[in-house]
Design a protein around this motif. Structure first.
Motif, mmCIF file in Angstrom:
data_model
loop_
_atom_site.group_PDB
_atom_site.id
_atom_site.type_symbol
_atom_site.label_atom_id
_atom_site.label_comp_id
_atom_site.label_asym_id
_atom_site.label_seq_id
_atom_site.Cartn_x
_atom_site.Cartn_y
_atom_site.Cartn_z
ATOM 1 N N TYR B 66 0.895 -1.151 0.061
ATOM 2 C CA TYR B 66 -0.178 -0.011 -0.118
ATOM 3 C C TYR B 66 0.931 1.248 0.019
ATOM 4 N N LYS B 80 -4.064 3.517 -3.654
ATOM 5 C CA LYS B 80 -4.105 2.422 -2.396
ATOM 6 C C LYS B 80 -5.124 2.930 -1.381
ATOM 7 N N GLY B 148 -3.454 -5.272 -4.858
ATOM 8 C CA GLY B 148 -4.306 -4.499 -3.715
ATOM 9 C C GLY B 148 -5.885 -4.787 -4.305
ATOM 10 N N SER B 151 -10.982 -1.191 -5.726
ATOM 11 C CA SER B 151 -10.485 0.221 -5.578
ATOM 12 C C SER B 151 -11.569 0.967 -6.039
#
Ligand code: HEM
Ligand SMILES: [Cu+2]
Lengths: 424, 613
Positions: B66, B80, B148, B151
């Protein structure tokens, strides 16, 4: 026995968590090999103070790609970072200690009150909480007043567009009405909590219902809300439907992409021509890049002017057309009380009439370096927060002069500098 | 079990249990865990919002992917930041406030309050929990993958959520999000069908709908909302999966990304997704809120020692909210380019929904009026909920007005609105429920002093975090911004953001007081009697309910749930299971030994019940 179980279980759980955390080290990237050329390069790139400014999508993608490549490389020679795992053990130790201390303190407190027996009575928690609620009411209201006083200057200045003035009006009417209801109901809530807290000899009254009251407090909100709806509906219709059907307007296009804006002005013919997303970033005859996908086979497109700055003429109904290259964006013009999504595949629009030039507005609000701003207000990716342009409002004659000095994106032989503001 | 003396293995008793009370505890503990995860994520990004570019190197071990290395600091990467916001929203909205709240209290209270031995289908109930569990695990795992987690915001609007090239989180992270949500929806449908059929079919003798506790009414309507709206989210998610993986274009059109035009995927509409999403999304907010309101109603009536004011009006408001909540979804889309006339219609129905909400508030106030308020921990949180519900409901009137929503949409004003009216209110309802029914779950009472500390810290910090956001929103500051440094109108709030971040961290810290209290009270909490709050509803008629709940016959119900402080009755409560004859005979139901429910054990032979296989 049972008294020590709790901390033990807790420490087990925490221990488990931090063991997992340490194991994670081996999956997480570390960015820590100074002799790795790629890493150094990467560091340089992010050190650059410019990195926060919206990069071109290609730059961003390249950056991403290089970062992923880098991660892969690092994965190869990663090792468990012992310093870090020590850190986590330390933290978990501290947390466990804190919990034990807390527990002991509580037990001690209990013990003390038992030892001293009847002399130390348990405090009257009903009174305490009742007083707290009353105090909360005053502090809460006071804090809101204070907030309003210090933040008044931060709120948006008066509306810079015509429709925005009526939006502001209904906003403040709603503010006054709800503010009144807010103060009265919160006050009643906390005063009741204070006043009717459990007391010796107090009994609650048995009062299960009162239909008249129910009807009363159904109809009053209903009437008030009806008024708000009627009023709001008119402003909404004026802003969105009536303005959109205005007889005379001038078109400008807002083109959103990751992460920036381009603006298209109609050129001499006063018309924004056709576009085709498949032409995006192709090369136009003459060498310029077709950044906003003009279809120059349409003569109305061929003379369109594409700029990086948004300039609006004062006192003219401007039809802002919106388009997006990639994902959803939203054109947010807070000073003009205007907002509309930019939707790939679905053209949208917002009509507004600027009331003041930037210069006039600066002197109205007494801020010599003020600028109108355009922001993106629909999550669109990494640099969403920096998708900004300044907006300049100028007198109509200055606008016309500026327009005619500009060249269209696509310069062909028959395009001459005869640009004029053409109202439709 | 003790009543039947048949032994169960550890696994069937605590893991794959079909007992509604165990399942409730499983939901609660999973919910609390997810709550801490969601809360942690928010402190993580609040650090960035308060102190732009702050060094988060200490999180490198677990959350390394991140962070960006800027040479002398590890800062949160902008994309992130969006991943954290997305996962925070998803986890809190679905895993804590939908499954954690409804799952816990519907499971615990429906059989106990309607007088049933268990749910209509204990097996489906167990399945529902385990689907939820697997879904939680997948969602948590997605936090740790290289590119990740999802998002694109908890609303996952395509095309952003459909194009991994637009943001890395839309790759594997988004796939895991969709898989987890599909399982979650299956779980919540199994749960909801069970709740509905149990409430419809298994109420004990005498318990008509007019005598149902408001908790049951709210769980019932919540379950109906869930069964009608979650399938629509599932279909929206499926279409998104098709767009992402199989090259269809339900939501995609005219897109040029990463140097190429998606010529094969064209003709769809991103707005279609928004309609489908909010067709669930708006009922969803009431799926979250209504159980909290139901819990609050019972907790307030019990602890004010008064009948809830206007029981019928309360039920009618719940019904009204349920029906209306299906036709107001467009208020989330006023400025998406939807036909403005349609927007106008959505505005009218939206403001109508404020009326039942107002009625509920006034009824709560009237219930407190001239009561004899016992400030138990549960009651404090219930009062806190009313205050938050007022604050957040009133800002809904701004947003529901399409004209006002033009400048306010997607600003911090919306963030303030829904965190106060939904986030904080529902969490407060959940806490009220946990403190209030802890004795029924674990046989002990939570430490009340710690409860006071927990309440006041939480209450004050919630207002400190979210109230100032109204001002930010009125100034036009957009939500989901990684930093406020780029815009003049946003920059002025940088100091305020520090304040909010500090308050948020304190608020999160206060939850550890709760956690400590929750865990330790299981072992050293004060032993609770059968009816520690002297309440009226059926669950308090049984001590430490075992398998099948009532060791003897199921009690019959003779009266409504709120006969507190009734004139002519010696005690200030009159449980539902006490008949008028009992009352005339002068049974001392305050004394557990004399309670008619107890007596029945000796009088009636143990009823044989079907064992939940
Ligand atoms: C008094 C009645 C209410 C009205 C008139 C109202 C109106 C609105 C409107 C118009 C929006 C959209 C704002 C925007 O995006 O521009 C909104 C957002 C929201 N409301 Fe309400 N609301 C009310 C009560 C509630 C309640 C009771 C809840 C939850 C229990 C709730 C939860 C939400 C949520 C979660 C959002 C934001 C979703 C998002 O964009 O992420 N609202 N509300
Ligand atoms: Cu809604």
């Amino acid at each position: 026995m049972s008294k020590i179980v709790a901390p033990r279980i807790l420490s087990m759980v925490l221990g488990l968590f931090f063991t997992i955390a340490i194991a994670q080290n081996s999956f997480a990237q570390t960015h820590e090999s100074p002799d790795n050329a790629a890493a150094v390069e990467h560091v340089d790139e992010t050190q650059n103070p410019q990195w926060k400014n919206a990069p071109l999508p290609q730059d961003l993608a390249n950056k991403r790609l290089s970062q992923f490549a880098l991660d892969k490389q690092l994965d190869a020679n990663k090792s468990i970072d012992t310093n870090n795992s020590l850190f986590y053990w330390l933290i978990s130790l501290i947390v466990i200690m804190l919990l034990i201390v807390l527990g002991t303190a509580m037990k001690l407190l209990n013990g003390l009150s038992k030892i001293s027996g009847a002399t130390t009575k348990e405090p009257n928690y009903d009174k305490l909480n009742g007083n707290m609620f009353l105090a909360f009411l005053f502090v809460f209201m006071g804090a809101i007043l204070y907030e309003i006083m210090i933040h008044k200057q931060y709120l948006l200045p008066e509306s810079a567009s015509k429709h925005g003035q009526s939006i502001d009006m209904i906003l403040w009417i709603t503010f006054a009405l709800t503010g009144f209801v807010f103060v009265v109901t919160q006050a009643l809530l906390f005063i009741f909590a204070f006043k009717y807290r459990q007391k010796e000899g107090q009994t609650a009254i048995y009062y299960p219902k009162n239909d008249k009251l129910e009807i009363l407090w159904t109809t009053i909100p209903a009437v008030v809300l009806t008024l708000l709806v009627l009023f709001g509906f008119r402003i909404w219709v004026n802003t969105t439907i009536t303005n959109a059907n205005a007889e005379e307007y001038y078109e400008i296009e807002l083109y959103a992409y990751q992460f920036g804006w381009k603006f298209r002005y109609p050129g001499p013919d006063g018309k924004l021509g056709r576009t085709d997303y498949r032409l995006t970033n192709t090369e136009l005859p003459g060498g310029t890049v077709n950044a906003i996908a003009l279809d120059i086979t349409d003569p109305a497109s061929a003379d369109d002017i594409v700029k990086d700055e948004l300039i609006l003429p004062k006192g003219v109904m401007v039809k802002l057309r919106m388009r997006s290259r990639d994902v959803l964006h939203a054109a947010h013009l807070p000073h003009f009380r205007a907002q509309m999504y930019c939707v790939p595949g679905t053209p949208t629009q917002f009509n507004l009439e600027p009331l003041y030039t930037t210069e006039e507005f600066r002197s109205r609000i007494n801020k010599p370096d003020f600028n109108f701003e355009l922001a993106c207000n629909q999550i669109c990716g990494a640099s969403h927060y920096a998708m900004k342009r300044e907006i300049k409002v100028v007198e109509l004659k200055d606008y016309t002069a500026w327009m005619s000095s500009e060249k269209p994106l696509f310069t062909s032989a028959e395009n001459s500098n005869t640009n004029q503001l053409t109202l439709k | 079990m003790s009543a039947h003396g048949h032994s169960e293995s550890f696994i069937s008793k605590y893991i794959f249990s079909q007992d509604h009370k165990t399942i409730a505890k499983q939901y609660l503990i999973t919910g609390i865990f997810m709550g801490f995860v969601g809360g942690f994520l928010s402190t993580f990004f609040r650090l960035q919002l308060g102190w732009d570019g702050i060094d988060l190197g200490f999180l490198k071990g677990v959350f390394g992917n991140y962070l960006t290395d800027t040479g002398d600091a590890y800062t949160l990467a902008p994309d992130k930041y969006l991943a954290l916001v997305t996962m925070h929203g998803t986890i809190i909205v679905f895993f804590v406030l939908t499954a954690g709240l409804s799952g816990t209290f519907s499971n615990l209270l429906i059989p106990l309050q309607i007088g049933a031995r268990d749910m209509a289908s204990p097996f489906l109930n167990m399945l529902s929990y385990w689907f939820f569990f697997v879904s939680s695990v997948i969602m948590i795992c997605s936090l740790f993958i290289e590119t990740g987690p999802a998002s694109a915001g908890w609303t996952v609007y395509p095309p952003l959520s459909a194009l991994p090239k637009a943001i890395p989180g839309s790759g594997l992270g988004m796939t895991l999000w969709l898989v987890a949500m599909a399982l979650f929806i299956a779980s919540s449908l199994m749960g909801a069908l069970n709740y509905i059929s149990t409430i419809l079919n298994m109420r004990t003798k005498g318990l008509s709908f007019k005598k149902l506790p408001l908790t049951i009414w709210s769980f019932f309507l919540t379950a109906i909302l869930g069964t009608l709206s979650f399938p629509v989210l599932l279909s929206a998610a499926l279409l998104l999966i098709f767009d992402r993986s199989f090259g269809t274009s339900f939501y995609l059109s005219d897109i040029y990304i990463d140097g190429a035009a998606l010529t094969a995927q064209t003709g769809g509409s991103p707005i279609l997704f928004q309609h489908l999403f909010w067709f669930l999304g708006h009922p969803e907010v009431y799926i979250i809120l209504m159980p909290a309101l139901g819990i609050t109603s019972e907790v307030i009536a019990t602890n004010a020692r008064k009948p809830i004011f206007g029981y019928h009006a309360m039920v009618i408001s719940l019904l009204g909210i349920s029906v209306l909540s299906f036709i107001v979804w467009g208020h989330h889309m006023f400025v998406t380019g939807m036909n403005p006339f349609l927007g106008g219609v959505f505005m009218i129905v939206t403001l109508i929904i404020a009326i039942p909400s107002a009625v509920k508030t006034f009824n709560y106030l009237a219930t407190l009026w001239r009561g004899n308020i016992h400030f138990t921990n549960g009651m404090l949180f219930a009062i806190g909920l009313v205050s938050l519900f007022i604050s957040g409901g009133l800002t809904g009137i701004f947003l529901g007005n399409a004209a006002i929503d033009i400048p306010l949409h997607n600003t911090y004003f919306v963030v303030a609105h829904f965190h106060i009216v939904m986030g904080a209110s529902a969490i407060f309802g959940m806490f009220a429920g946990v403190y209030h029914w802890y004795p029924k779950m674990f046989g002990r009472i939570m430490n009340k002093k710690l409860g006071y500390i927990h309440f006041w810290l939480t209450f004050i910090s919630v207002y400190c975090v979210f109230f100032p956001q109204h001002f930010q929103g009125l100034a036009g500051v957009p939500r989901r911004y990684y930093a406020f440094t780029e815009f003049e109108f946003a920059e002025v709030f940088i100091d305020l953001n520090k304040f909010m971040s500090i308050a948020a961290i304190i608020g999160f810290g206060a939850q550890f007081v709760f956690l400590y209290n929750f865990v330790t009270s299981m072992f050293n909490g004060k032993k609770a009697g059968r009816n520690p709050w002297k309440a009226n509803t059926l669950e308090w008629s049984v001590e430490n309910p075992g398998h099948g709940n009532w060791p003897a016959a199921i009690p019959e119900v003779f009266r409504g749930p709120h006969e507190y402080s009734k004139p002519g009755v010696a005690l200030d409560y009159l449980p539902q299971w006490i008949s008028d004859e009992d009352l005339e005979r002068g049974v001392d139901y305050d004394n557990e030994a004399h309670d008619p429910v107890k007596k029945e054990i000796t009088v009636k032979p143990t009823e044989t019940i079907k064992e939940g296989e």
